[in-house]
Design an enzyme around this catalytic site. Structure first.
Site, PDB file in Angstrom:
ATOM      1  N   HIS A   9       1.067  -1.502  -0.233  1.00 49.22           N
ATOM      2  CA  HIS A   9      -0.059  -0.196  -0.462  1.00 49.22           C
ATOM      3  C   HIS A   9       0.939   0.569   0.063  1.00 49.22           C
ATOM      4  O   HIS A   9       1.900   1.239  -0.323  1.00 49.22           O
ATOM      5  CB  HIS A   9      -0.835  -0.068   1.554  1.00 49.22           C
ATOM      6  N   GLU A  23      -1.953   0.324   7.699  1.00 50.62           N
ATOM      7  CA  GLU A  23      -0.981  -0.948   6.790  1.00 50.62           C
ATOM      8  C   GLU A  23      -0.273  -0.445   6.589  1.00 50.62           C
ATOM      9  O   GLU A  23       0.767  -0.718   6.948  1.00 50.62           O
ATOM     10  CB  GLU A  23      -1.935  -1.421   6.389  1.00 50.62           C
ATOM     11  N   HIS A  77       2.782  -7.035   4.182  1.00 46.52           N
ATOM     12  CA  HIS A  77       1.065  -6.825   4.765  1.00 46.52           C
ATOM     13  C   HIS A  77       1.285  -6.801   5.687  1.00 46.52           C
ATOM     14  O   HIS A  77       1.593  -8.066   6.664  1.00 46.52           O
ATOM     15  CB  HIS A  77       0.447  -6.826   3.620  1.00 46.52           C
ATOM     16  N   GLU A 140       1.455 -11.552   5.788  1.00 49.15           N
ATOM     17  CA  GLU A 140      -0.016 -11.458   6.640  1.00 49.15           C
ATOM     18  C   GLU A 140       0.767 -11.430   7.422  1.00 49.15           C
ATOM     19  O   GLU A 140       0.859 -12.260   8.154  1.00 49.15           O
ATOM     20  CB  GLU A 140      -1.020 -11.627   5.742  1.00 49.15           C
TER      21      GLU A 140
END
Length: 224
Positions: A9, A23, A77, A140
């Site tokens: 992101h 995030e 992430h 993640e």
């Protein structure tokens, strides 16, 4: 070895947002820690898709790695959706080498963060995994919308633990060797320091050159 680190992101895309965390901020913090730690290994060149708060298309991230001729691509992430724990992803068509890297890195990350649910080693057709031409892994790291996970993610120490796990996994997977450390000055058992004078020079320039060489190797050097 070239390693491209991808902080998920950025810019107008904050990623998942919950519990006062974004995030995009967490991923860039983790990636920078990973990069700094990797610099302590021999023959490793670290490249980044982003080092600040900017937006990049997924295809751009893969293109950066492909153009650089990277040997490994890592995308970091933070999860969301009401769960908890850690999981990692490779592409469904990942080769045996990539799967082996995932096995090692996944295990080391879990070991480093401790007391986190292992959600498994998974496969997904994510763009950064599909479009990269080298072994690629996406992690993640806990759930931003889970209060317990978020309380950990809000700690700089915990982000360092996540980064450390990634680095330990990469080092183990690729057989990286730590750089040699300069020998620090050692104190004798009585706690005193003793000065050793090496040579005497009539030419100050020669003395200065020796002093500089000693300093480069981590030894204190004073011209008297």
């Amino acid at each position: 070895m070239k390693i491209v680190l991808d902080a998920g992101h950025g810019g107008h895309d904050p990623g998942a947002v919950a519990n006062g965390l974004r995030e995009k901020d967490l991923t860039i913090a983790i990636v920078k820690h990973v990069g700094k730690m990797l610099e302590e290994y021999e023959d490793v060149e670290v490249l980044y898709t982003r080092t600040d708060d900017r937006f990049l298309e997924l295809s751009e991230r893969a293109a950066i790695a492909n153009k650089a001729g990277a040997d490994f691509f890592l995308s970091v992430h933070i999860n969301a959706g009401g769960g908890t724990g850690f999981e990692s992803y490779v592409h469904p068509n990942a080769n045996s080498a990539t799967i082996a890297y995932q096995n090692v890195i996944h295990t080391e990350i879990l070991r480093a963060i401790g007391n986190a649910r292992d959600r498994g080693k998974k496969r997904a057709n994510y763009a950064v995994l599909r479009e990269t031409k080298m072994p690629a892994l996406l992690t993640e790291n806990l759930f931003i919308d889970n209060k317990n996970d978020a309380s950990k993610l809000g700690s700089e120490q915990f982000l360092l633990q996540i980064a450390y796990g990634h680095v330990q996994g990469i080092a183990k997977a690729f057989g990286l060797k730590p750089k040699a450390k300069p020998h620090p000055s050692q104190k004798p058992s009585d706690g005193k320091l003793y000065r050793v004078q090496v040579g005497a020079f009539s030419n100050r320039k020669n003395a200065e050159q020796l002093a500089e060489e000693l300093k480069k190797k981590g030894y204190p050097a004073v011209i008297v």
